[in-house]
Design an enzyme around this catalytic site. Sequence first.
Site, mmCIF file in Angstrom:
data_model
loop_
_atom_site.group_PDB
_atom_site.id
_atom_site.type_symbol
_atom_site.label_atom_id
_atom_site.label_comp_id
_atom_site.label_asym_id
_atom_site.label_seq_id
_atom_site.Cartn_x
_atom_site.Cartn_y
_atom_site.Cartn_z
ATOM 1 N N CYS A 48 1.177 -0.666 0.525
ATOM 2 C CA CYS A 48 -0.009 0.135 0.497
ATOM 3 C C CYS A 48 1.217 1.472 0.816
ATOM 4 O O CYS A 48 1.791 1.485 1.297
ATOM 5 C CB CYS A 48 -1.125 -0.339 1.424
ATOM 6 S SG CYS A 48 -2.068 1.388 1.439
ATOM 7 N N ASP A 55 -0.119 -5.886 0.109
ATOM 8 C CA ASP A 55 -1.417 -6.153 -0.841
ATOM 9 C C ASP A 55 -1.510 -8.002 -1.237
ATOM 10 O O ASP A 55 -0.048 -7.478 -2.117
ATOM 11 C CB ASP A 55 -1.977 -5.173 -0.953
ATOM 12 C CG ASP A 55 -2.645 -4.286 -0.722
ATOM 13 O OD1 ASP A 55 -2.964 -4.278 0.124
ATOM 14 O OD2 ASP A 55 -2.154 -2.236 -1.362
#
Length: 149
Positions: A48, A55
């Site tokens: 992120c 992620d």
Amino acid sequence: MTETPLQLGQSSALPDSPESAQLDRVPNPHPDTDYLARFTVPEFTSLCPVTGQPDFAILVIDYAPGPWLVESKSLKLYMHSFRNHGAFHEDCTVAIGKRLASLLEPRYLRIGGYWYPRGGIPIDVFWQAGELPKNLWLPDQGVAPYRAR
């Protein structure tokens, strides 16, 4: 083929970033035939750009090759280069699709990015280039809508 030697068959360092990653292409042995090649990346990881938290996604790349094929070892190294790269889901997915389309000049390419939830909301991102050849079967990407993947 490529202006630099292929990474295939030799020791290759992990790239520091997607921008520095070398993607290799090889000539398509059947350039006059419409067919579909699929790559599935079930453990794609990026960061992120705001929080730095990891992620995770499942990426599915389908392409109808033109003059070139992507060499799979270089694709694996390229995908791994996103592990320390901060970018939003949409940016990662579309950037991968655009880079492959530019490198390979395929008849058709689509990428589906099926991202695990961030902040309680899963984000799925889709991008394509070219027209699907009329006689080509394009299977479903096989990733169900989010239900606690």
